[in-house]
Each structure stands twice: as C-alpha cells, then as structure tokens.
Scaffold this motif. Structure first.
Motif, PDB file in Angstrom:
ATOM      1  N   ASN A   1       0.714  -1.042   0.354  1.00  0.00           N
ATOM      2  CA  ASN A   1       0.021   0.003  -0.107  1.00  0.00           C
ATOM      3  C   ASN A   1       0.850   1.511   0.116  1.00  0.00           C
ATOM      4  O   ASN A   1       1.985   1.123   0.306  1.00  0.00           O
ATOM      5  CB  ASN A   1      -0.901  -0.049   1.158  1.00  0.00           C
ATOM      6  CG  ASN A   1      -2.449   0.262   1.000  1.00  0.00           C
ATOM      7  OD1 ASN A   1      -2.600   1.207   0.159  1.00  0.00           O
ATOM      8  ND2 ASN A   1      -3.272  -0.188   1.587  1.00  0.00           N
TER       9      ASN A   1
ATOM     10  N   SER B   1       0.924   5.696   1.172  1.00  0.00           N
ATOM     11  CA  SER B   1       0.947   6.370   2.368  1.00  0.00           C
ATOM     12  C   SER B   1      -0.402   6.278   2.946  1.00  0.00           C
ATOM     13  O   SER B   1      -0.253   7.242   4.274  1.00  0.00           O
ATOM     14  CB  SER B   1       1.648   7.788   2.187  1.00  0.00           C
ATOM     15  OG  SER B   1       0.905   8.577   1.374  1.00  0.00           O
ATOM     16  N   ASP B   2      -1.402   6.461   2.394  1.00  0.00           N
ATOM     17  CA  ASP B   2      -2.610   6.772   3.050  1.00  0.00           C
ATOM     18  C   ASP B   2      -3.687   5.813   2.617  1.00  0.00           C
ATOM     19  O   ASP B   2      -4.786   5.939   3.052  1.00  0.00           O
ATOM     20  CB  ASP B   2      -3.126   8.042   2.818  1.00  0.00           C
ATOM     21  CG  ASP B   2      -3.114   8.344   1.300  1.00  0.00           C
ATOM     22  OD1 ASP B   2      -3.403   7.713   0.649  1.00  0.00           O
ATOM     23  OD2 ASP B   2      -2.640   9.521   1.010  1.00  0.00           O
TER      24      ASP B   2
ATOM     25  N   ASP C   1       0.313  -4.552   6.695  1.00  0.00           N
ATOM     26  CA  ASP C   1       0.638  -3.207   6.964  1.00  0.00           C
ATOM     27  C   ASP C   1       2.096  -3.051   7.413  1.00  0.00           C
ATOM     28  O   ASP C   1       2.593  -3.669   8.334  1.00  0.00           O
ATOM     29  CB  ASP C   1       0.161  -3.019   8.239  1.00  0.00           C
ATOM     30  CG  ASP C   1      -1.509  -2.459   8.288  1.00  0.00           C
ATOM     31  OD1 ASP C   1      -1.814  -2.557   7.138  1.00  0.00           O
ATOM     32  OD2 ASP C   1      -2.429  -2.846   9.226  1.00  0.00           O
TER      33      ASP C   1
ATOM     34  N   GLN D   1       1.915   2.934   7.821  1.00  0.00           N
ATOM     35  CA  GLN D   1       0.618   2.344   7.268  1.00  0.00           C
ATOM     36  C   GLN D   1      -0.266   1.533   8.560  1.00  0.00           C
ATOM     37  O   GLN D   1       0.254   1.098   9.186  1.00  0.00           O
ATOM     38  CB  GLN D   1       0.818   1.338   6.127  1.00  0.00           C
ATOM     39  CG  GLN D   1       1.521   1.731   5.021  1.00  0.00           C
ATOM     40  CD  GLN D   1       2.162   0.719   4.128  1.00  0.00           C
ATOM     41  OE1 GLN D   1       2.390  -0.334   4.461  1.00  0.00           O
ATOM     42  NE2 GLN D   1       2.435   1.143   2.653  1.00  0.00           N
TER      43      GLN D   1
ATOM     44  N   PRO E   1       2.022  10.286   8.569  1.00  0.00           N
ATOM     45  CA  PRO E   1       2.671   8.936   8.552  1.00  0.00           C
ATOM     46  C   PRO E   1       4.277   8.927   8.738  1.00  0.00           C
ATOM     47  O   PRO E   1       4.824   8.001   8.798  1.00  0.00           O
ATOM     48  CB  PRO E   1       2.248   8.365   7.013  1.00  0.00           C
ATOM     49  CG  PRO E   1       1.303   9.121   6.466  1.00  0.00           C
ATOM     50  CD  PRO E   1       1.497  10.652   7.124  1.00  0.00           C
TER      51      PRO E   1
END
Length: 407
Positions: A154, A156-157, A182, A186, A302
């Motif tokens: 994934n 950054s958000d 994750d 994240q 993050p």
C-alpha cells in the motif's frame, strides 16, 4: 465525471466508485452519499459523517430479513471502504481525535470480511524491529498446492480494502496467492502502534519473503512485489536489495516522494532545523486555510507521530523539519539502477502527484523492463486509475503471468 468540485474529495470518491468493480464499493451507495454530501454542503465534516454512517449501516443486518454469509462478507468489505473514506478526511472534521477509533472501525470491517472468506486468509505477525507486521495471506483454496504469490504494498494513506481492489481479487481469480500487510507508516502500525515510515523498505519486505518461502504452498521462485501510489517508491527500494523477488510492479513509478509535495511547501526546508521551523511556524502556519492545514496534517502524519498527535488535537504540527527530512530521505533515484528484477512501471495520464517520475524511473532501470501508460481513452486516467481498477489489474497480472512463466 465530476462528483465534487474540490479535487481532493473528487479523487477520493472516484476511488470508492471505481472499487465497485471489485465489489469493494457499490455505485448506488457511493453516488447516494455524494448527493447527500453536496446537498448538505461539501466539507470534511459532512464527508466524514456521511461515509461513517454508511459504514455503520452496512455492519448491521440489512432490513427485511437475515443475511447469509456472502451478504455479510461483502457488506463488511464495502463498510471497510466507506470507513476508509471517512478516515481520510477526519483530521479536517470537527472531531479529529476520532481518528484511531475510525481506523479501528475500518479494520474491524476488514477483519470481519476476511473471517467470512472461504478459505479465510491466514493471519500472522511477521517480525519487524520491535513492532511485528500484521499480514493476511489469501489463497484460492486449502489444497496446499504451491502457487505464484504476489506481495501487495500500500501507499502512504491507503487501507487494506484498497489492496483487495488492486490485487487480491485479481490474484485469486488467477489461482494465485496474495499477501497483504501493514508496514511502518501504514494501517495499524501508524494509527495504533505509532511507527512511521522508513526509507529502508527492504527491511520490511525481506521478512515477508522469509515468511513466504518457508510455506509449502508458495512457489519460492515466483514471488512478485507490487507497490501502489507512494509504494511505487517503496517497492522498487526493496527490490534493489531483496534479490529473491521474481517480478516488480511500480504503480506508478516514483523516484522521489518529496517532489509530490507542492513547491511552496518544499522550499521551506533548509539545512538548519531551527530556521526551517521558524519559517514554518511564524510565516506559513498562521496563513494556512483550514482546508490547507487539514491536507498538510494528513500528508505529514505517516512521517511524524508528534504531527499525528497534534492533528488529533486540532493543531498543526510545529516541527516541520524532522518529517520533511524523512520524506526527503525516501528518494530512490540512486538505487533504481541496482534493481535486477524484471520490472513493470505504470504511469497515468493526468498523474496528479508524481508527474513525469514514472518515465524517469523507467529510463534509469537497467533490469528487464516495460512501461505502460494508462489513459483517459479508456477511463483509466489519474493517479492509480481510480475509475478503472479492473483495467489496472488486467495490465498488471497479464504482465506478471508472462514474466513469471518466462515469456
């Protein structure tokens, strides 16, 4: 297609709308929510309230009868999508302190969905520093047969539901395994464990590869790594050092995340911490509109726990220098040439965040490589093709199949 006049809300809502093709959204639900938000007046508050309530409703039994397993499963998946929509804008709402609770609502919906899958994904905690990485290992069945496996990374958000949309469903349809996780910065690691991003993403991916190759249902020499959004920087960084990967996909290619921030924000950073923070606190922050402040809070959280905690209190962070230097350190310009893994670099017409970087990454690669630009001609424009994740997955998995089978 215009859902909202504000481009940030527009892009986020398009992601939810496009996710309908993978059953992680519903066209009617999203458009009804959009209409309600516009009628009430677009704001972070109305957006958060509307999508949170939609997630809450889907986590309850539907009206008119008892729901079966499949109904509950995909209602939970859509709920995870709508909670993620609310989570993205909660720092600009009237209750920014609700961020962790809202994340947990989305995580609960995701875990409910996973528990209702058949077979349910294998869950585990993979060692990483002092904070293990939560992983979800999806398999087409429980036969134990060795299969190609894709590790989905994934940005950054993003939330785990995005990995379903941009890879898990496509992998299972093709009789592949898929690993969702994750990493630092994240999901659970940032919102609960408070672990920020690291520029050394190989230290994240290597333990995941270790975990996979130890399994009897993974073909060890057919493990691929994808990176969505800012992970188009993270995944190539990992592949430059983790040589057991058989294929790499950057979606899009990103050499320097810092260049994804507005130039007027980047120019604040100087070699001197005190000077930088003085300019930030005295000359910039007092003149930020509430919307601008909310955007910067979201984009910096993050990379800085103090920034995240300040945002939850409705405040703008005071230390700009530290997270800015961390973001700056994540550039992979100098390591892309070390990648030996066959690589697909995606690009998007009208790319908003990293324009030009995908082509620059492709040009720097010395490994076997391919460049594909998704365009408005088929509705696949904008960062990560928000309206066309099915097309996106077709391009990625067709290339992966050919690459991992040897051409």
């Amino acid at each position: 297609m215009t859902l909202f006049k504000n481009p940030e809300f527009e892009f986020s809502a398009l992601l939810a709308l496009g996710a309908s093709g993978q059953r992680s959204g519903e066209v009617g639900e999203v458009l009804t929510a959009v209409n309600a938000i516009n009628k009430a007046g677009l704001s972070a508050q109305t957006y958060v309230e509307t999508f949170r309530k939609l997630g809450d409703r889907l986590m309850k039994a539907p009206e008119g009868g008892k729901s079966d397993r499949e109904t509950r499963r995909f209602r939970a998946l859509r709920a995870a999508q709508y909670y993620a929509q609310a989570l993205f804008f909660v720092l600009g709402s009237d209750d920014p302190g609700n961020e962790e609770e809202l994340y947990k609502s989305g995580r609960g919906a995701w875990d409910t969905f996973c528990g209702l899958c058949d077979p349910a994904p294998v869950t585990a905690s993979v060692p990483y520093g002092k904070t293990p990485l939560p992983v979800w290992f999806f398999r087409p069945d429980e036969s134990g047969r060795r299969r190609p496996t894709v590790i989905l990374t994934n940005g950054s958000d993003g939330q785990n539901v995005d990995m379903w949309t941009y890879g898990v469903a496509a992998a299972l349809d093709r009789d592949w395994n898929a690993l969702v996780y994750d990493g630092p910065g994240q999901g659970q690691l940032i919102f609960v464990d408070r672990v920020v991003f690291t520029p050394r993403w190989e230290n994240v991916v290597t333990p995941l590869v270790d975990w996979l190759v130890a399994r009897s249902d993974v073909t060890a020499d057919r493990i691929a790594l994808t990176g969505l959004s800012m992970a188009g920087d993270l995944a190539p960084r990992a592949a430059a050092f983790e040589r057991r990967l058989a294929a790499l996909v950057a979606m899009p290619g990103c050499l320097d995340p810092w260049l994804g921030f507005p130039a007027e924000i980047r120019k604040i950073l100087t070699p001197n911490k005190q000077e930088t923070n003085d300019v930030w606190n005295k000359e910039v922050v007092p003149h930020l509109s509430p919307a601008e402040a909310a955007t910067l809070k979201k984009r910096f959280e993050p990379f800085s726990v103090p920034a995240m905690l300040a945002a939850r209190e409705g405040k703008v962070f005071t230390d700009f220098y530290t997270p800015a230097k961390l973001i700056q350190s994540m550039a992979v310009t100098d390591v892309v040439g070390h990648i030996k893994t066959p690589t697909l670099v995606l690009d998007y017409e009208f790319e908003q965040f990293y324009p030009g970087q995908a082509r620059q990454m492709f040009d720097r690669l010395t490994a076997p490589k391919e460049y594909v630009k998704l365009t408005a001609a088929t509705g696949a424009q904008l960062h990560c093709s928000p309206m066309a994740p099915q097309q996106h997955c077709e391009v990625v998995f067709d290339w992966l199949r050919e690459t991992l089978s040897g051409g």
